[in-house]
Design a protein around this motif. Structure first.
Motif, PDB file in Angstrom:
ATOM      1  N   ARG A 104      -4.234   2.416  -9.754  1.00 23.38           N
ATOM      2  CA  ARG A 104      -4.976   3.133  -8.712  1.00 23.38           C
ATOM      3  C   ARG A 104      -4.727   4.632  -8.811  1.00 23.38           C
ATOM      4  NH1 ARG A 104      -5.890   0.157  -3.065  1.00 23.38           N
ATOM      5  NH2 ARG A 104      -7.219   1.993  -3.005  1.00 23.38           N
ATOM      6  N   ALA A 105      -3.495   5.020  -9.088  1.00 24.41           N
ATOM      7  CA  ALA A 105      -3.182   6.443  -9.243  1.00 24.41           C
ATOM      8  C   ALA A 105      -3.938   7.036 -10.419  1.00 24.41           C
ATOM      9  CB  ALA A 105      -1.679   6.630  -9.424  1.00 24.41           C
ATOM     10  N   ASP A 109      -6.494   7.459  -6.879  1.00 23.90           N
ATOM     11  CA  ASP A 109      -5.869   7.138  -5.598  1.00 23.90           C
ATOM     12  C   ASP A 109      -4.359   7.304  -5.722  1.00 23.90           C
ATOM     13  OD1 ASP A 109      -8.331   6.516  -4.699  1.00 23.90           O
ATOM     14  OD2 ASP A 109      -8.011   4.350  -4.575  1.00 23.90           O
ATOM     15  N   ARG A 110      -3.722   7.473  -4.593  1.00 25.54           N
ATOM     16  CA  ARG A 110      -2.261   7.513  -4.618  1.00 25.54           C
ATOM     17  C   ARG A 110      -1.746   6.835  -3.359  1.00 25.54           C
ATOM     18  NH1 ARG A 110      -0.827  13.864  -3.264  1.00 25.54           N
ATOM     19  NH2 ARG A 110      -1.568  13.867  -1.108  1.00 25.54           N
ATOM     20  N   VAL A 116       4.799   4.105  -0.653  1.00 27.26           N
ATOM     21  CA  VAL A 116       5.762   4.291  -1.741  1.00 27.26           C
ATOM     22  C   VAL A 116       7.108   3.684  -1.361  1.00 27.26           C
ATOM     23  CG1 VAL A 116       7.107   6.003  -2.999  1.00 27.26           C
ATOM     24  CG2 VAL A 116       4.653   6.344  -2.674  1.00 27.26           C
ATOM     25  N   PHE A 284      -3.315   3.527   1.027  1.00 34.17           N
ATOM     26  CA  PHE A 284      -3.763   4.435  -0.021  1.00 34.17           C
ATOM     27  C   PHE A 284      -4.783   5.411   0.566  1.00 34.17           C
ATOM     28  CE2 PHE A 284      -1.892   2.660  -3.781  1.00 34.17           C
ATOM     29  CZ  PHE A 284      -1.631   1.355  -3.420  1.00 34.17           C
ATOM     30  N   LEU A 287      -7.334  11.165  -3.181  1.00 29.27           N
ATOM     31  CA  LEU A 287      -6.810  12.474  -3.553  1.00 29.27           C
ATOM     32  C   LEU A 287      -7.820  13.570  -3.216  1.00 29.27           C
ATOM     33  CD1 LEU A 287      -5.167  11.700  -6.985  1.00 29.27           C
ATOM     34  CD2 LEU A 287      -3.997  12.426  -4.921  1.00 29.27           C
TER      35      LEU A 287
END
Length: 290
Positions: A104-105, A109-110, A116, A284, A287
């Motif tokens: 995803r990153a 996305d992050r 986290v 999520f 960005l």
């Protein structure tokens, strides 16, 4: 309702690892795994005649591609399980949420800070269980890396299926048939040939995998993808290894290590925290807007 469905999925797929380990002791892993999925797909297709007519070409392609990723990964794990304990293989698969987050990153996305923290906590628990569970096998081997690679493929299939629109109900049939056929072809190309005779335990495991792992598990998995965010659905891989490890120890007699319950508690806690968080807000965020 969602949490109850997740628990059932944990039990379906957690018990599948020990069942697969028993099956591949005698049956060729790629051919047997492919046959499991093909039989399940044919049964579902027969139960829903004409259901595939409502699928567009794009939906067919996406469902087939996801099925090849998901079931190809599971067939690869079946091959590795001739050399790796069922519990250890299941514990390695627990890294799937991490791979989902990485994918995803890479796609833009992050995870949020809370996401986290939960992911790191879950991975820490997996690490404790993994180190303890692998001790009985004399350390790591190339087959363990094969299981890791299969986990990445499974994460990719999960993310692809969820991002390609709402999965239609007939998607399960397409996934099972496409993935099963791919594994059968791969088995023949790899030179796998059934030699027999095969014991009752292998055939019982085969039937169990058809009914519970494929028919019940994948139908429930696709329902969850339609009803919940992919980040919540992917947390099943935290709990499934714990279920698989306990069954492998209690039923198959694989080695037990006292550190495992500690890691398992951390894993289940991370799953519960993620489930609570997901019912309120997705973990999520984009960005950038598009």
């Amino acid at each position: 309702m969602l949490f109850a469905a997740m628990v059932v999925l944990w039990l379906c797929w957690g018990s599948s690892f020990p069942a697969m380990s028993v099956m591949v002791r005698a049956l060729p892993p790629l051919l047997a795994s492919g046959a499991v999925f093909l039989v399940a797909g044919v049964v579902l297709a027969a139960a829903r005649p004409g259901a595939l007519r409502g699928l567009s070409r794009r939906q067919l392609a996406v469902s087939a591609g996801a099925g090849v990723c998901l079931l190809g990964a599971q067939g690869t794990i079946a091959v590795a399980m001739r050399h790796v304990f069922a519990g250890t293989a299941a514990l390695l698969v627990a890294a799937i949420p991490l791979w989902v987050a990485v994918l995803r990153a890479l796609s833009g996305d992050r995870p949020s800070r809370g996401g986290v923290v939960r992911l790191v906590a879950g991975f820490a628990g997996v690490s404790v269980v993994l180190v303890a569970g692998s001790a009985g096998e004399g350390g790591w081997s190339a087959w363990a890396l094969v299981v890791v690679a299969a986990s990445v493929a499974w994460a990719a299939g999960t993310l692809w299926a969820s991002r390609s629109g709402t999965p239609p109900r007939p998607a399960t049939v397409v996934q099972l048939c496409a993935g099963g056929l791919t594994l059968v072809v791969a088995g023949f190309l790899a030179g796998e040939l059934p030699t027999g005779p095969f014991g009752a335990a292998s055939w019982a495991s085969f039937g169990y995998l058809v009914l519970v792992d494929s028919l019940a598990g994948f139908a429930l998995f696709n329902w969850l993808l339609r009803s919940a965010p992919v980040s919540l659905v992917s947390t099943y891989s935290y709990a499934v290894p714990v279920v698989a490890y306990l069954i492998a120890v209690l039923v198959l007699g694989e080695p037990f290590h006292p550190a495992v319950p500690v890691g398992a508690a951390v894993i289940v806690g991370a799953v519960a925290a993620e489930a609570v968080a997901m019912t309120g807000a997705p973990p999520f965020r984009r960005l950038r807007s598009r």
